[in-house]
Design a protein around this motif. Structure first.
Motif, PDB file in Angstrom:
ATOM      1  N   SER A   1      43.218  48.325  37.297  1.00 40.61           N
ATOM      2  CA  SER A   1      43.485  47.708  36.237  1.00 40.61           C
ATOM      3  C   SER A   1      44.806  48.518  35.619  1.00 40.61           C
TER       4      SER A   1
ATOM      5  N   LEU B   1      39.262  43.931  35.830  1.00 39.17           N
ATOM      6  CA  LEU B   1      38.340  44.376  36.721  1.00 39.17           C
ATOM      7  C   LEU B   1      37.270  43.312  36.946  1.00 39.17           C
TER       8      LEU B   1
ATOM      9  N   HIS C   1      38.497  41.649  39.847  1.00 42.99           N
ATOM     10  CA  HIS C   1      38.573  42.375  40.986  1.00 42.99           C
ATOM     11  C   HIS C   1      37.056  41.963  41.678  1.00 42.99           C
ATOM     12  N   LYS C   2      36.038  41.985  40.972  1.00 42.29           N
ATOM     13  CA  LYS C   2      34.816  41.720  41.404  1.00 42.29           C
ATOM     14  C   LYS C   2      34.625  40.460  42.143  1.00 42.29           C
TER      15      LYS C   2
ATOM     16  N   SER D   1      37.761  48.927  43.462  1.00 42.88           N
ATOM     17  CA  SER D   1      38.039  48.735  42.000  1.00 42.88           C
ATOM     18  C   SER D   1      38.291  50.226  41.453  1.00 42.88           C
TER      19      SER D   1
ATOM     20  N   ALA E   1      33.905  49.331  38.138  1.00 38.76           N
ATOM     21  CA  ALA E   1      34.781  50.415  38.973  1.00 38.76           C
ATOM     22  C   ALA E   1      34.271  51.330  39.670  1.00 38.76           C
TER      23      ALA E   1
END
Length: 426
Positions: free
Chosen positions: A151, A164, A167-168, A180, A220
């Motif tokens: 991030s 974030l 990302h998931k 992450s 993360a």
């Protein structure tokens, strides 16, 4: 269960077989095999070795066959430092640097990271996701099968969580694995720069609000800090990274890029997974890294794009026994590339690494920095079938042809996710 796949016919098969991360002379051992084969079953490597050995495996007789046709087969690249989610390029700043403005001068005018922050905050999640999807397809097209993504362009509660969460989501929507990292400590955002307590207030936001939220949502695995003049001091970096550790996030750190701050030795003292950039490290820093398990991740694309004359001292790090890795530092301001082959080219010509050392640094050592060396980074039985096939006769041609993409096929979890054209299968 999927049909097994048997890959054979490679001019060279680079296994990177062996224990743990590679240091010193071992960095050059890529485990080349000729007349070799790889058998894939259920997304994993079921057998690897001589063609005769692999074809004798019980599953080989029922496998579909993929002929590499004299190409080079190696583990998929592991890109352990990227800034995947951003809203726009910074080509205007690229031109400013060409005409004489420095990175720090541009940042003082509200450019640089803060420029990307403004654009990301204004962008919708859908827009950001579409841009990231395109980049991930390009990563795969250059032979990359796993990336780390940070991030750091939100720098507030909503913006950092937006990145974030993307990302998931992206991890489930496309084949590449995304690891992450929370980089809320990228720089102090503009709204915290106008009052005397602004820096402390922002540190409180990171430590008291963002880190607990990120940990509770499992958004993360790592916590990163830009420890640099004009960003975060060593003391501030330590405070943030120790808070991250309390929440289960292992430290990573940007250090010694534009000036020597002592960030690399902080990384070692905290047991950080990785210490990245390192253009300004000194002999004491090199010795400390060499004695540690912290990976020295070098990012030559950044120095190249910024037009800098000083690169990280890779040879000194290797000779001292440090664990050296390579990554793109894909980001809109200082390294807008997804090409690990180009990074290998720069590592060879600018860092004076050999092609073998560069391949190792971009596979098993990068995997180690992400805590995934038991799953990826080499072609060994039981590991994920993450494989890149390059349209060259010799692996040294991968960095030799700079600026060219010779990746022919990328395989992730045993499935082809990129192919220049159809390989012969029977």
């Amino acid at each position: 269960m999927s049909i097994p796949t048997l890959i054979s016919g490679a001019s060279q098969l680079l296994t990177l077989r062996g224990r743990g991360p590679r240091r010193g002379a071992a960095l050059a051992n890529v485990g080349i095999q000729k007349n070799a084969a790889v058998l894939i079953a259920d997304g994993l490597i079921a057998a690897v070795g001589s063609r005769a050995q692999v074809e004798a495996h019980p599953m080989a007789s029922s496998a579909q066959r993929l002929d590499a046709a004299g190409r080079v087969v190696l583990p998929g690249f592991v890109d352990s430092h990227t800034h995947l989610i951003h809203a726009a390029n910074r080509a205007d700043e690229y031109e400013l640097r060409i005409t004489g403005a420095s990175y720090e001068e541009i940042a003082k005018r509200g450019g640089g990271i803060l420029n990307s922050v403004v654009k990301l905050r204004a962008a919708t999640s859908d827009t950001l996701k579409q841009r990231a999807h395109l980049a991930l397809k390009q990563f795969a097209a250059y032979g990359t099968t796993t990336i780390e993504a940070k991030s750091g362009y939100g720098l507030d509660l909503a913006g950092e969580l937006k990145i974030l969460r993307l990302h998931k989501e992206l991890s489930t929507e496309q084949p590449l694995d995304i690891v992450s990292t929370f980089l809320g400590a990228h720089v102090i955002p503009g709204e915290f720069r106008t009052c005397p307590s602004g820096v402390n207030d922002y540190l409180s936001l990171l430590i008291d609000q963002l880190l607990p939220e990120i940990a509770s949502q499992k958004l993360a695995e790592f916590c990163d800090v830009f420890c640099e003049r004009g960003a975060f001091s060593v003391a501030q970096s330590k405070q943030i990274l120790e808070a991250g550790k309390r929440h289960g996030l292992r430290p990573r750190i940007h250090a010694e890029q534009l000036s020597r701050t002592g960030g690399s030795q902080l990384a070692v003292s905290l047991g950080s997974a990785s210490c990245d950039h390192l253009e300004k490290i000194n002999r004491a820093d090199i010795r400390a890294l060499a004695k540690s398990k912290t990976v020295a991740t070098l990012l030559p694309g950044c120095g190249f794009h910024l037009g800098l004359n000083q690169y990280a001292p890779a040879r000194d790090l290797i000779d001292a026994g440090a664990i050296v890795a390579l990554a793109t530092d894909y980001n809109p301001g200082t390294s807008p590339t997804v090409s690990m082959p180009m990074i290998l080219s720069l590592a060879c010509t600018q860092l004076r690494m050999t092609p073998a050392e560069a391949v190792t640094a971009a596979t098993i050592n990068s995997a180690y920095s992400l805590g995934r060396d038991k799953q990826i980074g080499s072609l060994e039985v039981g590991k994920l079938a993450d494989i890149a096939i390059f349209d060259v006769d010799d692996y040294r041609e991968i960095p030799y042809y700079f600026g060219m993409n010779t990746c022919h096929t990328t395989i992730k979890h045993g499935q082809i996710v990129y192919s220049e054209s159809s390989l012969t299968t029977t």
